[in-house]
Design an enzyme around this catalytic site. Structure first.
Site, PDB file in Angstrom:
ATOM      1  N   GLN A 172       0.841  -1.205   0.000  1.00  0.00           N
ATOM      2  CA  GLN A 172       0.000   0.000   0.000  1.00  0.00           C
ATOM      3  C   GLN A 172       0.877   1.257   0.000  1.00  0.00           C
ATOM      4  OE1 GLN A 172      -2.640   0.267   3.417  1.00  0.00           O
ATOM      5  NE2 GLN A 172      -4.182   1.339   2.187  1.00  0.00           N
ATOM      6  N   HIS A 176       1.310   3.787  -3.489  1.00  0.00           N
ATOM      7  CA  HIS A 176       0.679   5.109  -3.404  1.00  0.00           C
ATOM      8  C   HIS A 176       1.533   6.206  -4.007  1.00  0.00           C
ATOM      9  CE1 HIS A 176      -2.703   3.624  -1.131  1.00  0.00           C
ATOM     10  NE2 HIS A 176      -3.202   4.830  -1.100  1.00  0.00           N
ATOM     11  N   LEU A 352      -5.496  -3.526 -11.482  1.00  0.00           N
ATOM     12  CA  LEU A 352      -4.879  -4.826 -11.153  1.00  0.00           C
ATOM     13  C   LEU A 352      -4.357  -4.857  -9.728  1.00  0.00           C
ATOM     14  CD1 LEU A 352      -2.716  -5.414 -14.336  1.00  0.00           C
ATOM     15  CD2 LEU A 352      -4.148  -7.157 -13.284  1.00  0.00           C
ATOM     16  N   TYR A 353      -3.881  -3.693  -9.277  1.00  0.00           N
ATOM     17  CA  TYR A 353      -3.159  -3.617  -8.009  1.00  0.00           C
ATOM     18  C   TYR A 353      -4.102  -3.346  -6.832  1.00  0.00           C
ATOM     19  CZ  TYR A 353       1.889  -3.620  -6.902  1.00  0.00           C
ATOM     20  OH  TYR A 353       3.175  -3.966  -6.526  1.00  0.00           O
ATOM     21  N   HIS A 356      -7.014  -5.186  -1.789  1.00  0.00           N
ATOM     22  CA  HIS A 356      -7.540  -4.938  -0.442  1.00  0.00           C
ATOM     23  C   HIS A 356      -7.784  -6.201   0.373  1.00  0.00           C
ATOM     24  CE1 HIS A 356      -8.095  -1.105  -2.472  1.00  0.00           C
ATOM     25  NE2 HIS A 356      -8.012  -0.572  -1.269  1.00  0.00           N
ATOM     26  N   GLY A 493       0.010  -7.887 -14.757  1.00  0.00           N
ATOM     27  CA  GLY A 493       0.658  -6.958 -13.820  1.00  0.00           C
ATOM     28  C   GLY A 493       2.167  -6.991 -13.880  1.00  0.00           C
ATOM     29  N   SER A 497       4.747  -3.854 -13.838  1.00  0.00           N
ATOM     30  CA  SER A 497       5.573  -3.757 -12.635  1.00  0.00           C
ATOM     31  C   SER A 497       7.051  -3.667 -13.001  1.00  0.00           C
ATOM     32  CB  SER A 497       5.319  -4.990 -11.766  1.00  0.00           C
ATOM     33  OG  SER A 497       6.262  -5.090 -10.743  1.00  0.00           O
TER      34      SER A 497
HETATM   35  C1  LIG Z   1       3.876 -15.881  -9.983  1.00  0.00           C
HETATM   36  O1  LIG Z   1       3.442 -14.795  -9.198  1.00  0.00           O
HETATM   37  C2  LIG Z   1       3.917 -13.538  -9.503  1.00  0.00           C
HETATM   38  C3  LIG Z   1       3.243 -12.466  -8.908  1.00  0.00           C
HETATM   39  C4  LIG Z   1       3.643 -11.160  -9.176  1.00  0.00           C
HETATM   40  C5  LIG Z   1       4.724 -10.949 -10.009  1.00  0.00           C
HETATM   41  C6  LIG Z   1       5.417 -12.028 -10.561  1.00  0.00           C
HETATM   42  C7  LIG Z   1       5.029 -13.336 -10.343  1.00  0.00           C
HETATM   43  C8  LIG Z   1       6.482 -11.509 -11.348  1.00  0.00           C
HETATM   44  C9  LIG Z   1       7.515 -12.331 -12.085  1.00  0.00           C
HETATM   45  C10 LIG Z   1       7.043 -12.527 -13.520  1.00  0.00           C
HETATM   46  O2  LIG Z   1       7.205 -11.677 -14.363  1.00  0.00           O
HETATM   47  N1  LIG Z   1       6.379 -13.677 -13.762  1.00  0.00           N
HETATM   48  C11 LIG Z   1       5.887 -14.032 -15.076  1.00  0.00           C
HETATM   49  C12 LIG Z   1       7.010 -14.213 -16.049  1.00  0.00           C
HETATM   50  C13 LIG Z   1       8.076 -15.161 -15.612  1.00  0.00           C
HETATM   51  C14 LIG Z   1       8.346 -16.220 -16.676  1.00  0.00           C
HETATM   52  N2  LIG Z   1       8.120 -15.701 -18.007  1.00  0.00           N
HETATM   53  S1  LIG Z   1       9.384 -15.100 -18.829  1.00  0.00           S
HETATM   54  O3  LIG Z   1      10.292 -14.379 -18.016  1.00  0.00           O
HETATM   55  O4  LIG Z   1       8.730 -14.287 -19.855  1.00  0.00           O
HETATM   56  C15 LIG Z   1      10.186 -16.416 -19.613  1.00  0.00           C
HETATM   57  C16 LIG Z   1       9.842 -16.650 -20.901  1.00  0.00           C
HETATM   58  C17 LIG Z   1      10.442 -17.681 -21.614  1.00  0.00           C
HETATM   59  C18 LIG Z   1      11.397 -18.504 -21.036  1.00  0.00           C
HETATM   60  C19 LIG Z   1      11.753 -18.298 -19.702  1.00  0.00           C
HETATM   61  C20 LIG Z   1      12.698 -19.155 -19.056  1.00  0.00           C
HETATM   62  N3  LIG Z   1      13.321 -20.172 -19.760  1.00  0.00           N
HETATM   63  C21 LIG Z   1      14.755 -20.130 -19.892  1.00  0.00           C
HETATM   64  C22 LIG Z   1      12.627 -21.433 -19.882  1.00  0.00           C
HETATM   65  C23 LIG Z   1      13.003 -18.967 -17.727  1.00  0.00           C
HETATM   66  C24 LIG Z   1      12.388 -17.914 -17.015  1.00  0.00           C
HETATM   67  C25 LIG Z   1      11.496 -17.064 -17.618  1.00  0.00           C
HETATM   68  C26 LIG Z   1      11.151 -17.255 -18.959  1.00  0.00           C
HETATM   69  C27 LIG Z   1       6.391 -10.143 -11.272  1.00  0.00           C
HETATM   70  C28 LIG Z   1       7.348  -9.177 -11.949  1.00  0.00           C
HETATM   71  N4  LIG Z   1       5.333  -9.799 -10.454  1.00  0.00           N
HETATM   72  C29 LIG Z   1       4.985  -8.492 -10.153  1.00  0.00           C
HETATM   73  O5  LIG Z   1       5.862  -7.664  -9.911  1.00  0.00           O
HETATM   74  C30 LIG Z   1       3.585  -8.049 -10.165  1.00  0.00           C
HETATM   75  C31 LIG Z   1       3.261  -6.854  -9.514  1.00  0.00           C
HETATM   76  C32 LIG Z   1       1.963  -6.383  -9.547  1.00  0.00           C
HETATM   77  C33 LIG Z   1       0.995  -7.102 -10.220  1.00  0.00           C
HETATM   78 CL1  LIG Z   1      -0.616  -6.478 -10.267  1.00  0.00          CL
HETATM   79  C34 LIG Z   1       1.309  -8.284 -10.871  1.00  0.00           C
HETATM   80  C35 LIG Z   1       2.616  -8.766 -10.844  1.00  0.00           C
END
Ligand SMILES: COc1ccc2c(c1)c(CC(=O)NCCCCNS(=O)(=O)c1cccc3c(N(C)C)cccc13)c(C)n2C(=O)c1ccc(Cl)cc1
Length: 575
Positions: A172, A176, A352-353, A356, A493, A497
């Site tokens: 929060q 903000h 999305l954020y 609450h 999100g 983010s």
């Molecule tokens: C789970 O819960 C969550 C919950 C929140 C999350 C995250 C994960 C993530 C990590 C991410 O981004 N998660 C998805 C992408 C990770 C994997 N997709 S990848 O990187 O595109 C990729 C593509 C292709 C191959 C890959 C690979 N190989 C080598 C196989 C390895 C690793 C990644 C690879 C971020 C930032 N959050 C936020 O800050 C955030 C803040 C506010 C909101 Cl409203 C929503 C989110």
């Protein structure tokens, strides 16, 4: 009538009406072609075939602990993966911004009008047959009924990953600074700086910043109570503070954000960041006795900004993601990549954020139980118990689960407002947003919710799966195993983010060097910042528990529930 109302163009194709009863899809730069941009190019076909599905990737990242322990310990592998996370997520965000809240087509205004939240998908055109274009009923369901049936918390549902109340208030407090709806002008207006700009600590503008500064040694104003440093009273400062109930003068503190006096958890973070700023100024003054107040202040602000982003990526998102892969904050991974250091806060990111449900109904501080009512506009609780006891207690308390029927009664008005704004600004359907973020649209209510009873309730409300609204879809979507929330919140999100964090000026090559942060000492603070140090280096007594996850929390298996089929991880909520 406007044939674009049925959204015939797929894969990012732009629909253009041709006279009154024809249209065409512009597939330029989408890697697709055909009347509806539905045919992938050869190279796109290969990429799509190779790309693992978000769920496969999720399961890979939350499982295989032994594998990730190895990867985490090999720097070049950890960096290789993190670079992909940055680049693949950032590429989904339009930069420069393309749409605003007043046109259903691209305009130059969308880029230059900083007073608006930007839009990732344009509003549904006014002249369309239904609020969602063509799908669903001509009238959306009554908001009070929706909230009553889908959001009202009857019984508190704990967050099953052990997320703590300390996390909830961090979320929060941190958000903000860039989600600042200018409600007087309208839900499409915002008064923020479109990014992580630390205005929640230093004040919304230069005027307030000057009121909060002491102009001595770079420090912010403070007062000492019970041998601890706290923010000054507002009668001595005069910044604009907004309270949801009348406040006594000795409880009206001058804080970086006008809302932060309303909840002790926010007052706690405001206090600890003020202490950290003043501590860093002391460190800098020792290192640079020749520096004046202004330079100490500006360098302190940059150091706290770097520390904030590090804590957010490496601890806050780490907790949210529940990944075994250790996330890394390293701006150099983007050097040489086609990446724009500019950010525009999107209306959809704001929606999305809205987490609450993370808020518990009451708080146990040092053995004393406070209801939300006792908590509201009562910052002196933090002073009474002392910072150490307060942070220790919040770290040990479970946050609420972000799922259906788990909005506390004090948050219902906020969620009703949000739903109204979504309709006023004509947000497109949840399924349209799923497609925009490379997710397959849900084909049924059952597939969306994973719960028969919930699917039935939604079907009665909306009639057509393609007419489910944005926020309702986010909250009612089934969760993946070992996840804090649904797939859509993550896949939509995460790009906003990471873009918002990595597009920060300090991550650009001209800023990201030791001299920006006052030399090796400041650089070290930015590169080794942790939540634990933020608190413990600003407390006189022994270090308390400081954690985004409740200590020794056992991830219980969610009990199977009536109405859900097969894997009943999805909803901690009976309906
Ligand atoms: C789970 O819960 C969550 C919950 C929140 C999350 C995250 C994960 C993530 C990590 C991410 O981004 N998660 C998805 C992408 C990770 C994997 N997709 S990848 O990187 O595109 C990729 C593509 C292709 C191959 C890959 C690979 N190989 C080598 C196989 C390895 C690793 C990644 C690879 C971020 C930032 N959050 C936020 O800050 C955030 C803040 C506010 C909101 Cl409203 C929503 C989110």
């Amino acid at each position: 009538e406007n044939l674009c109302c049925s959204y015939p163009c797929q894969n990012g194709g732009v629909c253009l009406t041709k006279g009154f009863n024809d249209y065409e899809c512009d597939c330029t730069n989408t890697d697709f072609y055909g009347k509806h941009c539905e045919v992938p190019s050869f190279s796109k076909r290969i990429k799509l075939w190779l790309k693992p599905s978000p769920s496969t990737l999720h399961n890979l990242l939350v499982g295989n602990k032994w594998f990730w322990n190895i990867v985490n310990s090999i720097p070049f592998m950890r960096k290789f993966i993190m670079k992909r996370v940055y680049t693949i997520r950032a590429d989904i965000i339009d930069s420069p911004p393309t749409y605003d809240n007043e046109h259903s087509y691209i305009t130059l205004d969308a880029n230059y009008n900083l007073s608006f939240f930007t839009r990732t998908l344009p509003p549904v055109p006014i002249e369309c047959p239904t609020p969602m274009g063509v799908a669903g009923k001509t009238k959306l369901p009554d908001i009070d009924e929706l909230v009553q049936k889908l959001f009202v918390r009857e019984k508190f549902k704990p967050e099953l990953r052990g997320t703590s109340a300390l996390f909830s208030f961090f979320a929060q407090h941190f958000t903000h600074q860039f989600f600042k709806t200018d409600i007087k002008r309208g839900p499409q207006y915002q008064w923020g700086g479109h990014g992580v700009d630390m205005t929640h600590v230093y004040g919304k503008d230069k005027h307030d910043e000057h009121l909060l500064r002491s102009f001595k040694d770079g420090k912010l104003k403070f007062q000492t109570i019970n041998n601890e440093d706290w923010p000054p009273l507002n009668k001595d400062v005069g910044v604009e503070m907004k309270y949801i109930m009348p406040v006594k003068e000795d409880s009206n503190f001058a804080l970086g954000h006008s809302f932060f006096g309303n909840l002790p958890g926010l007052f706690m973070y405001a206090t600890i960041w003020m202490r950290e700023h003043n501590r860093v100024c002391d460190v800098m003054k020792k290192e640079h006795p020749d520096w004046d107040d202004e330079r100490l202040f500006q360098t302190g602000k940059l150091i706290l900004l770097g520390a904030t982003i590090r804590i957010v990526v490496e601890e806050y998102i780490q907790q949210l993601s529940n990944y075994n892969f250790k996330l890394l904050f390293d701006p150099t991974l983007l050097f040489g990549e086609p990446f724009q250091y500019q950010n525009r806060v999107a209306l959809e990111f704001n929606h999305l954020y809205h987490w609450h449900p993370l808020m518990p109904d009451d708080f146990n501080i040092g053995g004393t139980n406070y209801t939300i009512k006792d908590f509201l506009v009562n910052p002196r609780i933090v002073i009474k118990h002392g910072m150490a006891t307060f942070v220790d207690s919040l770290s040990k308390q479970n946050a609420g689960s972000i799922t259906v029927k788990n909005h506390g009664k004090y948050t219902l008005n906020v969620v009703k407002e949000l739903m109204k704004h979504g309709r006023t600004l004509r947000l497109q359907s949840f399924n349209n947003y799923r497609k925009r973020f490379n997710l397959p649209p849900h084909k049924s209510f059952q597939e969306l919710t994973g719960n028969k009873k919930l699917a039935k309730v939604l079907e009665n409300f909306y009639g057509d799966i393609d007419a489910v609204e944005f926020y309702v879809g986010l909250i009612t979507e089934k969760r993946r195993p070992k996840a804090v929330f649904g797939e859509a919140i993550v896949e939509m999100g995460a790009p906003y983010s990471l873009k918002g964090l990595m597009a920060n000026p300090i991550c650009s090559p001209k800023y990201w060097k030791p001299s920006t942060f006052g030399g090796e000492i400041g650089w070290e603070i930015v590169n080794t910042a942790t939540l634990q140090k933020l608190f413990c280096q600003n407390l006189k007594e022994d270090c308390p528990i400081v954690s985004f996850k409740v200590p020794d929390f056992v991830e219980e298996q969610e009990k199977p529930l009536d109405g859900c089929d097969g894997d009943c991880q999805q909803h901690g909520g009976e309906l």
